[in-house]
Design an enzyme around this catalytic site. Structure first.
Site, short mmCIF file in Angstrom:
data_model
loop_
_atom_site.label_atom_id
_atom_site.label_comp_id
_atom_site.label_asym_id
_atom_site.label_seq_id
_atom_site.Cartn_x
_atom_site.Cartn_y
_atom_site.Cartn_z
N ASN A 133 1.02 -1.49 -0.03
CA ASN A 133 -0.15 -0.27 0.01
C ASN A 133 0.46 1.04 -0.39
O ASN A 133 1.95 1.54 0.28
CB ASN A 133 -0.85 -0.12 1.42
CG ASN A 133 0.10 0.69 1.99
OD1 ASN A 133 0.41 0.71 3.02
ND2 ASN A 133 -0.38 -1.33 3.34
N LYS A 183 9.52 -17.50 -9.36
CA LYS A 183 8.09 -16.97 -10.47
C LYS A 183 7.12 -17.19 -10.98
O LYS A 183 7.45 -18.19 -11.75
CB LYS A 183 9.32 -15.54 -10.97
CG LYS A 183 9.00 -14.54 -11.90
CD LYS A 183 9.38 -13.55 -13.00
CE LYS A 183 8.36 -12.70 -13.43
NZ LYS A 183 9.74 -12.32 -14.39
N ASP A 214 -5.00 -9.55 12.90
CA ASP A 214 -5.12 -8.29 13.07
C ASP A 214 -4.69 -7.42 14.53
O ASP A 214 -4.12 -8.45 15.62
CB ASP A 214 -6.40 -7.96 13.57
CG ASP A 214 -6.98 -6.28 13.49
OD1 ASP A 214 -5.44 -5.38 14.55
OD2 ASP A 214 -7.50 -5.70 13.40
N LYS A 248 -14.30 1.79 15.71
CA LYS A 248 -12.69 1.41 15.41
C LYS A 248 -12.25 0.74 16.99
O LYS A 248 -11.80 -0.30 17.09
CB LYS A 248 -12.27 1.49 14.88
CG LYS A 248 -11.10 0.67 14.22
CD LYS A 248 -9.96 1.20 12.79
CE LYS A 248 -10.87 0.58 11.37
NZ LYS A 248 -10.12 1.19 10.09
N LYS A 273 -12.14 -2.80 18.15
CA LYS A 273 -10.83 -3.44 18.56
C LYS A 273 -9.99 -3.18 19.45
O LYS A 273 -8.88 -3.66 20.20
CB LYS A 273 -9.72 -2.77 17.64
CG LYS A 273 -9.90 -2.64 16.06
CD LYS A 273 -8.68 -2.22 15.11
CE LYS A 273 -8.69 -2.51 13.73
NZ LYS A 273 -7.27 -2.58 13.11
O1 C5P Z 1 -8.52 -1.54 10.42
P1 C5P Z 1 -7.37 -0.89 10.04
O2 C5P Z 1 -6.42 -1.39 9.23
O3 C5P Z 1 -7.99 0.45 9.74
O4 C5P Z 1 -7.12 -0.45 11.81
C1 C5P Z 1 -6.45 0.20 11.77
C2 C5P Z 1 -5.75 0.01 12.88
O5 C5P Z 1 -4.98 -1.07 13.04
C3 C5P Z 1 -4.19 0.95 12.89
O6 C5P Z 1 -3.69 1.10 14.50
C4 C5P Z 1 -3.09 -0.75 12.13
O7 C5P Z 1 -1.58 0.27 12.80
C5 C5P Z 1 -3.64 -1.76 13.05
N1 C5P Z 1 -4.27 -2.23 11.82
C6 C5P Z 1 -3.00 -3.28 12.95
N2 C5P Z 1 -3.36 -5.08 12.46
C7 C5P Z 1 -3.85 -5.12 11.53
C8 C5P Z 1 -4.55 -4.70 10.48
C9 C5P Z 1 -4.96 -3.21 11.21
O8 C5P Z 1 -2.49 -4.13 13.70
N3 C5P Z 1 -4.02 -6.25 10.79
#
Ligand code: C5P
Length: 405
Positions: free
Chosen positions: A218, A296, A315, A347, A351
């Site tokens: 990204n 590849k 996550d 969120k 979380k």
């Molecule tokens: O769900 P989203 O990606 O928008 O959430 C963003 C937050 O969650 C950020 O703090 C990011 O560093 C954390 N994140 C994470 N592991 C993931 C996805 C997001 O720690 N797989």
């Protein structure tokens, strides 16, 4: 910027003559410079030239009774605002990486509590040698800013990376390092407000391999996370920065752990615990290729593209929130392109983070230098005006220090 004081350590390489030009530029830029020469450096430039250019005494030996009584080597290492090693030879960097202190230059480098900038110059093979690359990585991990050498024809007749960058470029890098807000914490917050605290910061994107040459990524540049790590270190915190692939220098005094994928980042976060605070700024990829091809992937001639099937990544933030080793203050980021605050509120609850720093990434925030953020906590939402990322970092670090005071 107030007149910077530079301690210039000159290593023994042919590029040492360019250090004379650097001394001139530092002085022209309003700074003062005190020079230290290694024994090798004295074969290339003389203490006399440098004393004349710097208009200061030049130091060459650890065993100089006169110098030691007038200004001890510890004081010499601390009275500067920045220590610059130029040229940083392979040998000098190896000694720095190993923590050796067998002459004045290396003793000062081990004793200093100031940021260090190393400007390498050496033969291309020496630069590319695994040992040198390992030493450079170690130094960057230790918080030393190591510039990349220039590419081109070398004094030894070979061609490639290893040339000392031109002195005006080095001076610009010195100005950049000195301009950073490391010594200027927000009003009301003392420099050591986070002394004794361990803060974990994640930053940058993750790369998820599809095959040995392709990956899912990204647009995260890592700038905001790196600025936060730096601002927290400036408040005295011990900072571990778990970083995805970015092209940024490690902030001074920050311990950096490089990772590529989300799963590697999760493991590095786990390994860095316990922490008092975690600031999860990384733009972790939500998905990875469910299998990474060993070779590849080739076109098969049928005209039909291969199918890319995805698996969800762990996550890291939610995992940390649910863990028995949850940091006392857990902060997540939320990059959104619409309904920024609404999504951030949801969120935070989902979380179980203490704060979510929400930012609108519909513009050029990713890779840009400014950011508009909202701090979402249990107590409500605080919206900040559009600020430079360094200023967002300084204010967030101050808010964290406040939460611990
Ligand atoms: O769900 P989203 O990606 O928008 O959430 C963003 C937050 O969650 C950020 O703090 C990011 O560093 C954390 N994140 C994470 N592991 C993931 C996805 C997001 O720690 N797989």
């Amino acid at each position: 910027m107030i007149a910077p004081r530079i301690l210039l350590i000159i290593g023994g390489g042919i590029a040492a003559y360019k250090a004379c030009e650097l001394v001139r530029l530092i002085r022209k830029g309003g700074g003062s410079v005190r020079c230290v020469l290694t024994e090798g450096a004295q074969h290339f430039v003389t203490p006399m030239s440098l004393a004349a250019l710097s208009e200061q005494e030049v130091h060459t030996s650890l065993w100089d009774l006169k110098n030691e009584t007038e200004m001890g080597h510890i004081q010499l290492s601390r009275e500067a605002d920045l220590v610059v090693v130029c040229p940083a030879t392979a040998d000098l960097m190896a000694k720095m990486a190993a923590g050796m202190a067998d002459d004045l230059a290396t003793t000062l480098l081990l004793a200093t509590d100031k940021p260090v900038l190393a400007v390498p110059a050496m033969n291309v093979r020496m630069w590319l040698h695994a040992a040198t690359q390992r030493n450079v990585a170690r130094l960057r991990d230790d918080g030393v800013t190591v510039l990349d050498p220039d590419d081109g024809a070398m004094a030894c007749g070979e061609f490639g990376p290893g040339r000392l960058p031109e002195p005006p470029f080095i001076w610009a890098e010195i100005e950049k390092l000195l301009d950073k807000p490391r010594s200027a914490p927000a009003a009301g917050i003392k420099g050591g407000a986070l002394a004794g605290r361990h803060v974990l910061v994640t930053a940058g994107p993750t790369h998820e391999a599809i095959d040995p040459v392709r990956y899912i990524a990204n647009r995260s540049s890592g700038k905001q996370g790196y600025a936060i790590a730096e601002a927290l270190a400036a408040l005295g915190a011990r900072v571990t920065l778990v970083s995805g692939p970015v092209s940024l220098a490690t902030p001074a005094g920050v311990h950096r752990v490089d990772v590529e994928s989300a799963r590697e980042m999760a493991a590095a976060v786990e390994a860095a615990l316990p922490a008092d605070v975690a600031v999860m700024v990384a733009a972790v990829a939500d998905w990875r290729a469910d299998t990474s091809a060993g070779q590849k992937i080739k076109k098969d001639g049928s005209g039909a593209p291969p199918t890319l099937s995805l698996a969800e990544n762990p996550d890291i933030l939610a995992g940390l929130a649910a863990s028995p080793r949850r940091p006392r203050l857990l902060i997540g980021f939320a990059a959104e392109t619409e309904k920024v605050v609404d999504h951030a509120i949801a969120k935070r609850a989902r979380k179980d983070a203490d704060w979510i720093v929400a930012n609108d990434v519909s513009g050029d925030v990713m890779g840009g230098d400014s950011n508009s953020v909202h701090i979402v906590s249990r107590d409500g939402v605080e919206s900040w005006e559009n600020l430079a990322k360094a200023e967002v970092a300084t204010r967030l670090a101050a808010r964290i220090a406040d939460a611990f005071s």
